[in-house]
Design an enzyme around this catalytic site. Structure first.
Site, PDB file in Angstrom:
ATOM      1  N   ASP A  58       0.864  -1.175   0.000  1.00  0.00           N
ATOM      2  CA  ASP A  58       0.000   0.000   0.000  1.00  0.00           C
ATOM      3  C   ASP A  58       0.902   1.227   0.000  1.00  0.00           C
ATOM      4  O   ASP A  58       1.833   1.310   0.809  1.00  0.00           O
ATOM      5  CB  ASP A  58      -0.902  -0.003   1.244  1.00  0.00           C
ATOM      6  CG  ASP A  58      -1.993   1.031   1.109  1.00  0.00           C
ATOM      7  OD1 ASP A  58      -1.669   2.237   0.969  1.00  0.00           O
ATOM      8  OD2 ASP A  58      -3.179   0.648   1.127  1.00  0.00           O
ATOM      9  N   ALA A  81      -1.722   4.965  -8.962  1.00  0.00           N
ATOM     10  CA  ALA A  81      -2.464   4.389  -7.836  1.00  0.00           C
ATOM     11  C   ALA A  81      -3.439   5.397  -7.245  1.00  0.00           C
ATOM     12  O   ALA A  81      -3.097   6.556  -7.033  1.00  0.00           O
ATOM     13  CB  ALA A  81      -1.489   3.915  -6.759  1.00  0.00           C
ATOM     14  N   SER A 124      -6.984  14.181 -14.509  1.00  0.00           N
ATOM     15  CA  SER A 124      -8.243  13.874 -15.205  1.00  0.00           C
ATOM     16  C   SER A 124      -8.855  15.157 -15.737  1.00  0.00           C
ATOM     17  O   SER A 124      -8.677  16.240 -15.146  1.00  0.00           O
ATOM     18  CB  SER A 124      -9.197  13.223 -14.200  1.00  0.00           C
ATOM     19  OG  SER A 124     -10.511  13.255 -14.682  1.00  0.00           O
ATOM     20  N   TYR A 149     -13.668  12.885  -5.494  1.00  0.00           N
ATOM     21  CA  TYR A 149     -12.633  12.299  -6.364  1.00  0.00           C
ATOM     22  C   TYR A 149     -11.955  13.390  -7.188  1.00  0.00           C
ATOM     23  O   TYR A 149     -10.728  13.482  -7.247  1.00  0.00           O
ATOM     24  CB  TYR A 149     -13.264  11.242  -7.298  1.00  0.00           C
ATOM     25  CG  TYR A 149     -12.385  10.907  -8.476  1.00  0.00           C
ATOM     26  CD1 TYR A 149     -11.231  10.153  -8.319  1.00  0.00           C
ATOM     27  CD2 TYR A 149     -12.687  11.385  -9.762  1.00  0.00           C
ATOM     28  CE1 TYR A 149     -10.402   9.871  -9.399  1.00  0.00           C
ATOM     29  CE2 TYR A 149     -11.869  11.111 -10.844  1.00  0.00           C
ATOM     30  CZ  TYR A 149     -10.725  10.359 -10.662  1.00  0.00           C
ATOM     31  OH  TYR A 149      -9.900  10.094 -11.724  1.00  0.00           O
ATOM     32  N   LYS A 153      -7.855  15.213  -7.373  1.00  0.00           N
ATOM     33  CA  LYS A 153      -6.973  15.484  -8.525  1.00  0.00           C
ATOM     34  C   LYS A 153      -6.551  16.949  -8.538  1.00  0.00           C
ATOM     35  O   LYS A 153      -5.386  17.276  -8.795  1.00  0.00           O
ATOM     36  CB  LYS A 153      -7.691  15.123  -9.836  1.00  0.00           C
ATOM     37  CG  LYS A 153      -8.022  13.649  -9.991  1.00  0.00           C
ATOM     38  CD  LYS A 153      -6.774  12.774 -10.051  1.00  0.00           C
ATOM     39  CE  LYS A 153      -7.087  11.318 -10.293  1.00  0.00           C
ATOM     40  NZ  LYS A 153      -5.931  10.436 -10.075  1.00  0.00           N
ATOM     41  N   GLY A 295     -24.599  15.304 -11.539  1.00  0.00           N
ATOM     42  CA  GLY A 295     -23.198  15.702 -11.713  1.00  0.00           C
ATOM     43  C   GLY A 295     -22.681  15.562 -13.141  1.00  0.00           C
ATOM     44  O   GLY A 295     -21.581  16.019 -13.432  1.00  0.00           O
TER      45      GLY A 295
HETATM   46  P1  NAD Z   1      -7.606   1.232 -11.608  1.00  0.00           P
HETATM   47  O1  NAD Z   1      -8.449   1.220 -10.382  1.00  0.00           O
HETATM   48  O2  NAD Z   1      -7.793   0.153 -12.599  1.00  0.00           O
HETATM   49  O3  NAD Z   1      -6.057   1.297 -11.201  1.00  0.00           O
HETATM   50  C1  NAD Z   1      -5.608   1.904 -10.016  1.00  0.00           C
HETATM   51  C2  NAD Z   1      -4.685   0.933  -9.311  1.00  0.00           C
HETATM   52  O4  NAD Z   1      -4.182   1.532  -8.119  1.00  0.00           O
HETATM   53  C3  NAD Z   1      -5.369  -0.372  -8.912  1.00  0.00           C
HETATM   54  O5  NAD Z   1      -4.606  -1.477  -9.383  1.00  0.00           O
HETATM   55  C4  NAD Z   1      -5.405  -0.319  -7.390  1.00  0.00           C
HETATM   56  O6  NAD Z   1      -5.331  -1.605  -6.819  1.00  0.00           O
HETATM   57  C5  NAD Z   1      -4.188   0.537  -7.090  1.00  0.00           C
HETATM   58  N1  NAD Z   1      -4.235   1.271  -5.816  1.00  0.00           N
HETATM   59  C6  NAD Z   1      -5.223   2.058  -5.332  1.00  0.00           C
HETATM   60  N2  NAD Z   1      -4.866   2.580  -4.141  1.00  0.00           N
HETATM   61  C7  NAD Z   1      -3.612   2.121  -3.864  1.00  0.00           C
HETATM   62  C8  NAD Z   1      -2.719   2.295  -2.784  1.00  0.00           C
HETATM   63  N3  NAD Z   1      -3.027   3.069  -1.726  1.00  0.00           N
HETATM   64  N4  NAD Z   1      -1.514   1.664  -2.817  1.00  0.00           N
HETATM   65  C9  NAD Z   1      -1.194   0.876  -3.871  1.00  0.00           C
HETATM   66  N5  NAD Z   1      -2.004   0.669  -4.925  1.00  0.00           N
HETATM   67  C10 NAD Z   1      -3.209   1.289  -4.924  1.00  0.00           C
HETATM   68  O7  NAD Z   1      -7.815   2.684 -12.289  1.00  0.00           O
HETATM   69  P2  NAD Z   1      -7.402   3.205 -13.742  1.00  0.00           P
HETATM   70  O8  NAD Z   1      -8.636   3.395 -14.525  1.00  0.00           O
HETATM   71  O9  NAD Z   1      -6.298   2.397 -14.279  1.00  0.00           O
HETATM   72  O10 NAD Z   1      -6.892   4.645 -13.347  1.00  0.00           O
HETATM   73  C11 NAD Z   1      -5.528   4.910 -13.077  1.00  0.00           C
HETATM   74  C12 NAD Z   1      -5.371   6.368 -12.677  1.00  0.00           C
HETATM   75  O11 NAD Z   1      -5.900   7.201 -13.720  1.00  0.00           O
HETATM   76  C13 NAD Z   1      -6.129   6.746 -11.404  1.00  0.00           C
HETATM   77  O12 NAD Z   1      -5.357   7.661 -10.677  1.00  0.00           O
HETATM   78  C14 NAD Z   1      -7.372   7.413 -11.942  1.00  0.00           C
HETATM   79  O13 NAD Z   1      -7.902   8.345 -11.034  1.00  0.00           O
HETATM   80  C15 NAD Z   1      -6.842   8.112 -13.186  1.00  0.00           C
HETATM   81  N6  NAD Z   1      -7.885   8.381 -14.188  1.00  0.00           N
HETATM   82  C16 NAD Z   1      -8.677   7.349 -14.627  1.00  0.00           C
HETATM   83  C17 NAD Z   1      -9.693   7.623 -15.534  1.00  0.00           C
HETATM   84  C18 NAD Z   1     -10.600   6.518 -15.994  1.00  0.00           C
HETATM   85  O14 NAD Z   1     -11.697   6.838 -16.480  1.00  0.00           O
HETATM   86  N7  NAD Z   1     -10.214   5.243 -15.901  1.00  0.00           N
HETATM   87  C19 NAD Z   1      -9.884   8.927 -16.007  1.00  0.00           C
HETATM   88  C20 NAD Z   1      -9.041   9.942 -15.564  1.00  0.00           C
HETATM   89  C21 NAD Z   1      -8.032   9.658 -14.646  1.00  0.00           C
HETATM   90  N1  UFG Z   2     -23.690   6.808 -19.172  1.00  0.00           N
HETATM   91  C1  UFG Z   2     -24.933   6.260 -19.403  1.00  0.00           C
HETATM   92  N2  UFG Z   2     -25.213   5.055 -18.824  1.00  0.00           N
HETATM   93  C2  UFG Z   2     -24.322   4.378 -18.049  1.00  0.00           C
HETATM   94  C3  UFG Z   2     -23.048   4.950 -17.819  1.00  0.00           C
HETATM   95  C4  UFG Z   2     -22.766   6.174 -18.394  1.00  0.00           C
HETATM   96  O1  UFG Z   2     -25.775   6.848 -20.089  1.00  0.00           O
HETATM   97  O2  UFG Z   2     -24.646   3.302 -17.549  1.00  0.00           O
HETATM   98  C5  UFG Z   2     -23.365   8.105 -19.799  1.00  0.00           C
HETATM   99  C6  UFG Z   2     -23.079   9.199 -18.792  1.00  0.00           C
HETATM  100  O3  UFG Z   2     -24.269   9.829 -18.404  1.00  0.00           O
HETATM  101  C7  UFG Z   2     -22.149  10.115 -19.603  1.00  0.00           C
HETATM  102  C8  UFG Z   2     -21.416   9.153 -20.536  1.00  0.00           C
HETATM  103  O4  UFG Z   2     -22.184   7.950 -20.553  1.00  0.00           O
HETATM  104  O5  UFG Z   2     -22.931  10.972 -20.389  1.00  0.00           O
HETATM  105  C9  UFG Z   2     -20.012   8.828 -20.060  1.00  0.00           C
HETATM  106  O6  UFG Z   2     -20.088   8.394 -18.709  1.00  0.00           O
HETATM  107  P1  UFG Z   2     -18.844   7.702 -17.984  1.00  0.00           P
HETATM  108  O7  UFG Z   2     -19.287   7.378 -16.592  1.00  0.00           O
HETATM  109  O8  UFG Z   2     -18.315   6.611 -18.822  1.00  0.00           O
HETATM  110  O9  UFG Z   2     -17.746   8.845 -17.987  1.00  0.00           O
HETATM  111  P2  UFG Z   2     -17.777  10.282 -17.311  1.00  0.00           P
HETATM  112  O10 UFG Z   2     -17.412  11.253 -18.376  1.00  0.00           O
HETATM  113  O11 UFG Z   2     -19.003  10.541 -16.550  1.00  0.00           O
HETATM  114  O12 UFG Z   2     -16.620  10.110 -16.218  1.00  0.00           O
HETATM  115  C10 UFG Z   2     -15.273  10.155 -16.608  1.00  0.00           C
HETATM  116  C11 UFG Z   2     -14.377   9.359 -15.663  1.00  0.00           C
HETATM  117  C12 UFG Z   2     -14.331  10.023 -14.310  1.00  0.00           C
HETATM  118  C13 UFG Z   2     -14.017  11.478 -14.432  1.00  0.00           C
HETATM  119  C14 UFG Z   2     -15.007  12.145 -15.357  1.00  0.00           C
HETATM  120  C15 UFG Z   2     -14.767  13.599 -15.554  1.00  0.00           C
HETATM  121  O13 UFG Z   2     -14.850   8.046 -15.524  1.00  0.00           O
HETATM  122  O14 UFG Z   2     -13.284   9.412 -13.589  1.00  0.00           O
HETATM  123  O15 UFG Z   2     -14.909  11.492 -16.624  1.00  0.00           O
HETATM  124  O16 UFG Z   2     -13.580  13.810 -16.251  1.00  0.00           O
HETATM  125  F1  UFG Z   2     -14.084  12.084 -13.227  1.00  0.00           F
END
Ligand code: NAD
Ligand code: UFG
Length: 339
Positions: A58, A81, A124, A149, A153, A295
């Protein structure tokens, strides 16, 4: 370069680890497997034909992380992470501020103590908040968010800028991702959300594979051409190559912290994504239209020209590529890594 990837077993991390290995980098992973499984790294090793040292830790465990850096000899860190579910962060703000902020502070202290001062951070598009005009520009101020969340960031970005300003030997890249989707083209690794998916494309894929009955479209009364919100979907492999480009740029950069949008610059609506999935895969996705999700923004897409000019990086894969690759992963792994 020798690179420590925090959260490297997760969705974006695992694809980036593979990309780093294919560029010849020496990669180690730190993950507590809170939201991932060791199977993702086993598959990355198989695809790369190389082994990856994994530290099951962790990031908030400061003595262990400090010891890891003291012995590690890392040139650079990519910090994925963290916890990432928007709705869960509203219900459990302390878990989100606790994990995301504490783990970043521990990481920065351990890096400084071992003289490792090159870092790429996963930010993000959420940091543009509710009021920034699209396409989002990196210099937009003030940054903000509408959920805990997103605030983690915004806060971490501020910490990183302050740390870089305090000591010019830090080189920090802040990558603002838009909506990462898709999977590696082998179908071996992909996104494996636990429980009910929050995001659109994993939900579509689970409906298509028969794990869920039907998709709910969250509102069709937005001020967009078809009434559903617009998002900048980006292939996770394009995102992965953006990290390699950022690392190479940082290695040659003078000190400082710099943000780059990683997106395509183009918005697709929810209905367009459903139609593109059906066209790319030939599989029907039953859906109903429900109320708006609290949101949600009407539109979110970024201007990617800074990343192209400075990193020499550009997203190249289409929405069809993203959905075809997503479907290959989901249809070959109906239960994700657990199947
Ligand atoms: P994910 O959850 O698949 O990967 C995150 C990883 O971090 C996981 O493997 C988890 O086990 C590990 N983790 C969490 N807390 C930890 C800790 N305290 N110590 C060690 N490991 C830890 O998520 P992802 O989609 O791969 O996202 C990666 C990064 O990108 C995140 O910071 C997320 O906020 C950011 N991000 C993701 C998205 C998205 O839509 N997926 C969009 C924008 C930003
Ligand atoms: N949506 C649906 N049905 C679903 C899921 C999503 O209609 O079951 C729609 C949402 O309303 C949105 C679009 O699909 O209009 C995309 O939604 P996502 O949840 O896939 O993505 P978001 O843009 O809402 O969220 C993403 C990341 C977040 C980040 C956010 C803002 O997942 O981590 O962008 O940057 F915070």
């Amino acid at each position: 370069m020798k690179i420590l990837v925090t959260g490297g077993a997760g969705y974006i991390g695992s694809h980036t680890v593979l990309e780093l290995l294919s560029h010849g980098h020496d990669v180690e992973v730190l993950d507590n497997f809170d939201n991932s499984s060791a199977e993702s790294i086993r598959r990355v090793e198989k695809l790369a034909g190389r082994t990856v040292r994994v530290h099951e830790l962790d990031l908030r465990d400061e003595p262990a992380v400090t010891a890891l850096f003291a012995a590690g000899g890392y040139d650079s860190v990519i910090h994925f992470a963290g916890l990432k579910a928007v709705g869960e962060s509203v219900a459990k703000p302390l878990a989100y501020y606790g994990n995301n902020l504490e783990s970043t502070l521990v990481l920065l202290r351990a890096m400084a103590a071992s003289d490792t001062r090159q870092l790429v951070f996963s930010s993000s598009a959420t940091v543009y908040g509710d009021h920034a005009p699209v396409p989002y520009q990196e210099d937009h101020e003030p940054l903000g968010a509408n959920n805990p969340y997103g605030w983690t960031k915004v806060m971490i970005e501020q910490v990183l800028r302050d740390v870089a300003a305090s000591d010019s030997s830090w080189r920090i890249g802040i990558l603002r991702y838009f909506n990462p989707v898709g999977a590696h083209e082998s179908g071996e690794i992909g996104e494996d959300p636990s429980g009910i998916p929050n995001n659109l494309t994993p939900y579509i894929a689970q409906v298509a594979v028969g794990r869920r009955e039907s998709l709910t479209v969250f509102g069709d009364d937005y001020d967009t051409p078809d009434g559903t919100p617009l998002r900048d979907y980006i292939h996770v492999l394009d995102l992965a190559s953006g990290h390699v480009a950022a690392l190479e740029h940082l290695a040659a950069m003078e000190g400082g912290a710099r943000a780059w949008n990683l997106g395509t610059g183009h918005g697709s609506s929810v209905l367009e994504v459903i139609a593109a999935f059906e066209k790319a895969t030939g599989v029907k996705v039953p859906y109903t239209v429900g109320p708006r999700r609290s949101g949600d923004l009407t539109e979110s897409f970024g201007d990617p020209t800074r990343a192209e000019a400075e990193l020499g990086w550009k997203a190249t894969r289409s929405i069809d590529d993203m959905l075809t690759d997503l479907w290959r992963w989901q249809s070959q792994n109906a239960e994700g890594f657990g199947g």
